[in-house]
Write an enzyme that holds these catalytic residues in place. Structure first.
Site, PDB file in Angstrom:
ATOM      1  N   SER A 234       0.825  -1.207   0.000  1.00  0.00           N
ATOM      2  CA  SER A 234       0.000   0.000   0.000  1.00  0.00           C
ATOM      3  C   SER A 234       0.868   1.270   0.000  1.00  0.00           C
ATOM      4  CB  SER A 234      -0.893  -0.014   1.245  1.00  0.00           C
ATOM      5  OG  SER A 234      -1.971   0.865   1.070  1.00  0.00           O
ATOM      6  N   GLN A 256      -1.509   4.380   6.502  1.00  0.00           N
ATOM      7  CA  GLN A 256      -0.973   3.482   5.473  1.00  0.00           C
ATOM      8  C   GLN A 256       0.185   2.658   6.013  1.00  0.00           C
ATOM      9  OE1 GLN A 256      -2.312   2.756   2.367  1.00  0.00           O
ATOM     10  NE2 GLN A 256      -3.861   3.846   3.542  1.00  0.00           N
ATOM     11  N   HIS A 259      -0.267  -0.808   7.590  1.00  0.00           N
ATOM     12  CA  HIS A 259      -0.675  -1.956   6.775  1.00  0.00           C
ATOM     13  C   HIS A 259       0.409  -3.011   6.675  1.00  0.00           C
ATOM     14  CE1 HIS A 259      -4.613  -1.496   5.025  1.00  0.00           C
ATOM     15  NE2 HIS A 259      -4.404  -0.227   4.782  1.00  0.00           N
ATOM     16  N   GLU A 324      -0.835   5.256  -5.090  1.00  0.00           N
ATOM     17  CA  GLU A 324      -2.123   4.567  -4.984  1.00  0.00           C
ATOM     18  C   GLU A 324      -3.174   5.532  -4.397  1.00  0.00           C
ATOM     19  OE1 GLU A 324      -2.012   1.567  -1.992  1.00  0.00           O
ATOM     20  OE2 GLU A 324      -3.816   0.547  -2.701  1.00  0.00           O
ATOM     21  N   HIS A 325      -2.846   6.131  -3.252  1.00  0.00           N
ATOM     22  CA  HIS A 325      -3.710   7.136  -2.635  1.00  0.00           C
ATOM     23  C   HIS A 325      -2.995   8.474  -2.674  1.00  0.00           C
ATOM     24  CE1 HIS A 325      -4.488   3.304  -0.418  1.00  0.00           C
ATOM     25  NE2 HIS A 325      -5.744   3.617  -0.667  1.00  0.00           N
ATOM     26  N   ASP A 358     -11.244   3.924   2.281  1.00  0.00           N
ATOM     27  CA  ASP A 358     -11.077   2.497   2.586  1.00  0.00           C
ATOM     28  C   ASP A 358     -12.393   1.866   3.016  1.00  0.00           C
ATOM     29  OD1 ASP A 358      -8.407   2.495   2.063  1.00  0.00           O
ATOM     30  OD2 ASP A 358      -7.792   2.816   4.135  1.00  0.00           O
ATOM     31  N   HIS A 417      -8.852 -12.535 -48.672  1.00  0.00           N
ATOM     32  CA  HIS A 417      -9.628 -11.438 -48.083  1.00  0.00           C
ATOM     33  C   HIS A 417     -10.302 -10.620 -49.185  1.00  0.00           C
ATOM     34  CE1 HIS A 417      -7.456 -12.429 -44.423  1.00  0.00           C
ATOM     35  NE2 HIS A 417      -8.082 -11.481 -43.754  1.00  0.00           N
TER      36      HIS A 417
END
Lengths: 426, 426
Positions: A234, A256, A259, A324-325, A358, A417
């Protein structure tokens, strides 16, 4: 915490050095996972039971969890927790509904109809980690977007344990509307979903986080089934000016850091004064945290304070980090939205504390990490649909197009074709 | 051609057996590709030049192709071909523009703002195969959606050759608006795009087809950069009833068969009579095809005629096959659109011959193969954007949410998450 200062170029170069290490292969794990997958393909349920005994120390009679067991788990969870999960669910639905996409059909040219259908995947697998990393909020985040997309069957797998699956995980699964739960963990859980066994149905796509075995297995079955991104540790990046509140910033960085010892927490500011206060606050708040040991390691090894020379430099650096955040704790935060190019989830102003996302606001918390926000998106309804193109031509419309088609086909050396079109006019 | 008849269940079981083989690892190639990537990371441009000499037998002074060389190539291409490519471009743009997505922002709850930004990737790499598989149409298909998405820089790589890059490829690159071209092929081309070298800029995502080395390299760099799907051999599935024209169907099946000895061509019908006529027509038309040898092998080894017992069975079987291209040659074809669950590109009626989509209609011809239409989509504008979530909360809105957030955070054992929210009210 590590301090970085200098010109934008210097800071970016220094940052690059700290990030490189992330991309390592682990050939031993890869080989082990490859064998597990082959075994599951070969022996199906029996292989799953053998691995449960070996890795989880549980002897399973039944791989699937009965509806009754799920209901019992649900009933054992405190009423307030159920209410909070229900409230979160409502917000997740109201946000994700807006991601729904619709078919289109155009008739711009006479005799030609072109369109795009948006079709749900039929069956999806969700991996839910066990043990201390058992997060009911993640069950909602992974399952609800699939349901909104119209997926008919959501299959959850989660590692077995001697005490049984945690009640709150079962409750979250029931609230989210999971259709079936199997107690299978690790690479064997991914293999079962990707290939199917006597009791586990084969799915079209697998989502959900997991340890290195799960991530490696997902990478190996990728192509055979769809997968979501490979999640790393994270991260949070915070942009702050001198007017920002150091207590809030420290608390958000720590949320964070707790985590994972590998979590990355980064403050980018143009105020040395604020940076000092934040650092002090972090060590103060750390003292009373139950997960102090984890958070402290993350802060020491992957915590960073970057002093930028200007607001412009702050954004350049943060866009390169692509966190990420991302919290924007700047005066008039919303006015800077346009400057942000890369971030999974953006939190504006001093009250949009990251944990709001979250647990509650309804935006997804499954987000791209390790700089992959440059090309990946948060998990969303779009992950559970696929498109089909539609084309219709009348004879007249084809007549008009046929020479160009035949010319290009022959230029590429593909005579059949050209003839496929021309034979309609012979 | 192989004939399959029986109940739907029997047919599906038999089909399953024929498809399994596709998913094989090739550990030798994997190891070789791993080494090439490491070498490019280590030695950059020098490694690229060494590999060009070794694999392509070309000694390169300059990896990049000058604007002048591109213009010269463009000028050497016949005017009608340029005109046809320009017409195709126009159709591709008018179709793909409709895929554009837009930001949203909601204010459903007082004091809460939630939204989604749609942001283009900054830089994208397109791999374009060389030699006999050099298809200008594919250049347009890969590059134009990126441009429509708003990607600022599209970098093309293509294998060098002693005769230089083919003029029509250079022309297509110019028409599509490629920003830079490098003559680098194989796994080393993918490595250069994924990691960057002195002259090749690192990209955010890599798209485009290639041989086994290219595909393996894409799989290995996946996660470090984004990639599109891993393409397998081309496929066509045709649904036809007794009213369908066997000549057209045979011609369309052959147009896929001529691509590759591994191409899969499948007719599903409820009319044995039609099936017999189609098979006869195929062998008749084969006789005069320049690529007869390739097409014949594909027809023999991967050609299939499936006789279904009903219209419903036809759709069930075809949805399980999930073909890259699907032609619906049924009376009133459009009325069956709703029955199709899995297909990359759908062609309705007897004049929507599949090559229309390859060259002209404007729908994309980069499509999911080998049954992956169950979870993958055609290449589109959506492949070149990513989303960012946005959240804003006022203090009052956070006050209302804080108890639920703190409760769920503590239930997950994440105290710092709870405190981050609560400290704003102390």
């Amino acid at each position: 915490m590590k301090w970085l200062t200098g010109t934008t170029t210097e800071v970016l170069a220094a940052l690059n050095d700290t990030v490189q290490l992330a991309q390592e292969d682990n050939q031993q794990v890869e080989e082990q996972v490859r064998q597990i997958i082959q075994q599951v393909i070969k022996d199906g349920d029996q292989a799953l039971k053998t691995y449960s005994k070996k890795f989880d120390h549980v002897e399973l009679q039944d791989l699937s969890i009965s509806k009754e067991a799920i209901d019992l788990g649900f009933q054992r969870v405190e009423k307030e927790v159920i209410t909070a999960l229900e409230a979160a669910k409502e917000n997740i639905i109201s946000y994700h509904k807006k991601q729904k996409q619709y078919d289109f059909m155009d008739m711009e040219k006479s005799g030609v109809l072109r369109g795009q259908l948006v079709l749900p995947l039929a069956r999806v697998g969700v991996y839910v980690p066990g043990g201390t990393a058992a997060y009911p909020s993640s069950v909602l985040m992974n399952v609800l977007p699939a349901k909104i997309a119209g997926v008919q069957e959501v299959i959850m797998v989660t590692p077995p344990s001697a005490e049984g699956i945690s009640d709150v995980i079962l409750a979250a699964a029931k609230i989210a509307g999971v259709d079936q739960i199997f107690q299978i963990g690790g690479a064997q859980g991914i293999a079962a979903l990707a290939y199917g066994t006597e009791s586990v149905p084969k799915v079209d796509k697998i989502v959900g986080p997991g340890n290195i075995y799960v991530a490696t297995a997902k990478k190996q079955v990728f192509g055979m089934v769809g997968i979501d991104m490979i999640a790393g540790p994270s991260e949070i990046g915070i942009l702050a000016d001198e007017a920002a509140n150091p207590t809030y910033i420290a608390a958000d960085l720590l949320s964070q850091a707790e985590h994972d010892t590998l979590a990355r927490v980064i403050l980018v500011t143009d105020s040395v004064e604020l940076a000092k206060q934040v650092e002090q606050e972090i060590y103060l708040q750390l003292e009373t945290l139950p997960r102090k040991e984890i958070a402290e390691k993350a802060i020491q090894n992957h915590g960073m304070i970057i002093i930028a020379s200007s607001l412009e430099a702050m954004f350049t650096i943060m866009n390169e980090i692509a966190p990420e955040h991302l919290e924007v704790q700047l005066v008039d935060a919303i006015s800077y939205l346009h400057e942000i190019k890369n971030a999974g989830s953006i939190f504006l102003g001093e009250y949009a504390s990251e944990p709001v996302g979250d647990y509650f606001s309804g935006t997804n918390h499954v987000l791209p990490t390790s700089g992959t926000a440059k090309f990946y998106s948060p998990l969303g309804v779009y992950d559970f649909v696929k498109y089909s193109q539609v084309t219709y031509y009348t004879k007249e419309a084809l007549r008009e197009a046929k020479d160009a088609i035949a010319l290009l086909a022959r230029k590429e050396g593909l005579e059949a074709h050209a003839r496929a079109v021309e034979c309609r006019f012979e």
